[in-house]
Motif scaffolding. Structure first.
Motif, PDB file in Angstrom:
ATOM      1  N   VAL A  78      12.116 -19.722   3.577  1.00  0.00           N
ATOM      2  CA  VAL A  78      11.666 -18.757   4.595  1.00  0.00           C
ATOM      3  C   VAL A  78      10.961 -17.584   3.908  1.00  0.00           C
ATOM      4  N   LYS A  79      11.570 -17.097   2.826  1.00  0.00           N
ATOM      5  CA  LYS A  79      10.988 -15.968   2.080  1.00  0.00           C
ATOM      6  C   LYS A  79       9.589 -16.342   1.570  1.00  0.00           C
ATOM      7  N   GLN A  80       9.481 -17.539   1.017  1.00  0.00           N
ATOM      8  CA  GLN A  80       8.198 -17.998   0.472  1.00  0.00           C
ATOM      9  C   GLN A  80       7.149 -18.149   1.581  1.00  0.00           C
ATOM     10  N   PHE A 102       8.304 -16.866  13.339  1.00  0.00           N
ATOM     11  CA  PHE A 102       8.787 -15.556  12.897  1.00  0.00           C
ATOM     12  C   PHE A 102       9.126 -14.598  14.042  1.00  0.00           C
ATOM     13  N   MET A 103       8.809 -14.992  15.282  1.00  0.00           N
ATOM     14  CA  MET A 103       9.026 -14.028  16.375  1.00  0.00           C
ATOM     15  C   MET A 103      10.382 -14.203  17.067  1.00  0.00           C
ATOM     16  N   THR A 143      20.571 -14.025   9.866  1.00  0.00           N
ATOM     17  CA  THR A 143      19.997 -12.676   9.740  1.00  0.00           C
ATOM     18  C   THR A 143      19.516 -12.426   8.312  1.00  0.00           C
ATOM     19  N   VAL A 144      20.155 -13.081   7.343  1.00  0.00           N
ATOM     20  CA  VAL A 144      19.713 -12.944   5.948  1.00  0.00           C
ATOM     21  C   VAL A 144      18.260 -13.425   5.827  1.00  0.00           C
ATOM     22  N   SER A 145      17.952 -14.559   6.434  1.00  0.00           N
ATOM     23  CA  SER A 145      16.565 -15.074   6.400  1.00  0.00           C
ATOM     24  C   SER A 145      15.609 -14.089   7.063  1.00  0.00           C
ATOM     25  N   TYR A 146      16.088 -13.498   8.154  1.00  0.00           N
ATOM     26  CA  TYR A 146      15.271 -12.504   8.876  1.00  0.00           C
ATOM     27  C   TYR A 146      14.944 -11.316   7.964  1.00  0.00           C
ATOM     28  N   VAL A 147      15.938 -10.838   7.222  1.00  0.00           N
ATOM     29  CA  VAL A 147      15.719  -9.721   6.285  1.00  0.00           C
ATOM     30  C   VAL A 147      14.686 -10.119   5.228  1.00  0.00           C
ATOM     31  N   ALA A 159      15.065  -3.471   6.547  1.00  0.00           N
ATOM     32  CA  ALA A 159      14.318  -4.488   5.791  1.00  0.00           C
ATOM     33  C   ALA A 159      12.830  -4.153   5.766  1.00  0.00           C
ATOM     34  N   GLN A 160      12.342  -3.555   6.837  1.00  0.00           N
ATOM     35  CA  GLN A 160      10.937  -3.128   6.841  1.00  0.00           C
ATOM     36  C   GLN A 160      10.716  -2.045   5.779  1.00  0.00           C
ATOM     37  N   ALA A 161      11.614  -1.068   5.742  1.00  0.00           N
ATOM     38  CA  ALA A 161      11.508   0.015   4.750  1.00  0.00           C
ATOM     39  C   ALA A 161      11.583  -0.562   3.335  1.00  0.00           C
ATOM     40  N   LEU A 162      12.494  -1.511   3.159  1.00  0.00           N
ATOM     41  CA  LEU A 162      12.626  -2.192   1.864  1.00  0.00           C
ATOM     42  C   LEU A 162      11.300  -2.852   1.475  1.00  0.00           C
TER      43      LEU A 162
END
Ligand code: CAA
Length: 380
Positions: free
Chosen positions: A12-14, A50-51, A66-70, A248-251
């Motif tokens: 997911v991250k990739q 992603f939505m 939620t980890v994948s979402y982050v 996560a956005q700020a990160l």
């Protein structure tokens, strides 16, 4: 205890990283300049899942944790926070709220399309005179039997114009204070609902932030979420998860600026060597990397607790408070590493610095996060 991500989470991250690099990067400066909503890109985000990442596949979602979402939020926010705030509001406020508290009919009618990104949602709590003090809602939803009569104004609404479905918080029984508040599902196009002016913002300029006006809008009773008077609790518990998304956005904003600073410091030479070899720059990079790692761990921990169905209110507020602070600090330093180039648009870091500020304001200011944290840590 393990710090390892699963294969699915890494994939997911990739996927998010590739999407951001391939689809968001090219036009991001232009969209910022012209305040253009990334409509096509958001549509693709929907197609890629992603939505509605955490929504049950039976309602059209990705069934992810939620980890994948982050992880996805971080990657997308490295490049374009106007796209990622749209994603965050749709996922963690609108989809999560509807899936957790909506009726089966509401889920079938709205969630199935929202989760696929076919339509976008907005979350409407803030008002001209009720931002942090969210219990002071002036918007009214008068009970008329079969429907509510909705009147009032909402401010600074993310996805204000591009949304089709709006979760609107309003006061029904003022004498009951916050226990008299309801949340109603309002559709774009309902008579008496007007999208007001677009805000001209410091950052996330591609995100369409609008005021909304409701004049005698008749909202059917079946569009209320939860029991009568549940609206404030709905908003608060939904925002708990939202704060993980904004953390996560700020990160991502911080990590994006940091990656650019490292790259630049290896290309740019001064006094006969690449600038990262100068201690003044090397120590800046070391501090940035350390803060980002701490912010990442905090966001992931809040997400992990949410996935385990444990109380994560404290960790979500801590993650948002800390990550948004890190976003400000790191982006300012990233501009500094770039010197004069950092101050011009082409190098992206000035935009990331402007985008960072809102993460200390929306979905609860840093001061509100401190209130939530202080209350949680002093609770008997
Ligand atoms: N989770 C669950 N419930 C909560 C909660 C939380 N984090 N915080 C408060 N509540 C509940 C309380 O338990 C209480 O319920 P009961 O009476 O049933 O016990 C009720 O809500 C009222 O709480 P308080 O007495 O604590 O209310 P308060 O007025 O003192 O403070 C607040 C509440 C925490 C300050 C709240 O008003 C708040 O969070 N304000 C910030 C609002 C905010 O985040 N706005 C963001 C706008 S949305 C946005 O930005 C989206 C976007 O477009 C990007």
């Amino acid at each position: 205890m393990t710090f390892e991500l699963t294969e699915e989470q890494l994939a997911v991250k990739q996927a998010a990283r590739e999407f951001a690099q391939n689809e968001l990067l090219a036009g991001v400066i232009e969209r910022d300049n012209t305040q253009t909503f990334p409509a096509e890109q958001v549509k693709k985000m929907g197609e890629l899942g992603f939505m509605g990442m955490m929504v049950d596949p039976k309602y059209g979602g990705g069934g992810m944790d939620t980890v994948s979402y982050v992880l996805a939020m971080e990657e997308i926010s490295k490049i374009d926070s106007s796209a990622s705030v749209c994603m965050s509001v749709n996922n963690s406020l609108v989809c999560w709220g509807l899936e957790t508290y909506g009726t089966e009919e509401q889920k079938q009618k709205y969630l199935t399309r929202l989760a696929k990104g076919e339509i976008i949602g907005a979350f409407c709590l803030s008002e001209p005179e009720a931002g942090s003090d969210a219990t002071s809602q002036r918007t009214t939803a008068v009970d008329m039997g079969d429907y509510y009569l909705l009147n009032g104004t909402k401010n600074w609404i993310t996805n204000g114009k591009s949304a089709s479905v709006y979760l609107v918080v309003a006061q029904t029984n003022p004498e009951k204070k916050h226990k008299g508040i309801n949340c109603l599902i309002v559709e774009r196009g309902m008579e008496g609902f007007v999208v007001g002016k677009k805000e001209d913002k410091l950052g996330i300029r591609g995100s369409d932030t609008h005021s909304l006006m409701f004049t005698d809008v008749k909202v059917p009773k079946e569009n209320r979420i939860g029991d009568d008077g549940f609206g404030f609790t709905f908003a608060m518990s939904t925002l708990n998860g939202g704060r993980i998304g904004i953390g996560a956005q700020a990160l991502g904003i911080a990590a994006g600026a940091y990656e650019l600073a490292v790259k630049y410091s290896k290309e740019r030479k001064a006094f006969g060597q690449e600038i990262y070899k100068h201690q003044g720059i090397a120590f800046k990079l070391a501090e940035m990397a350390t803060k980002i790692e701490a912010a990442r761990l905090m966001c992931l921990k809040a997400a992990y607790l949410k996935d385990k169905h444990e109380d994560f209110t404290l960790q979500a507020s801590m993650a948002k408070l800390f990550a948004s602070q890190v976003a400000m600090e790191v982006t300012v330093e990233a501009v500094q590493v770039h010197g004069g180039y950092g101050y011009v648009k082409e190098f992206h870091v000035e935009r990331l610095m402007r985008d960072a500020k809102i993460t200390q304001i929306y979905e609860g200011t840093s001061e509100i996060q401190k209130m939530v944290i202080a209350r949680a840590i002093t609770k008997d």
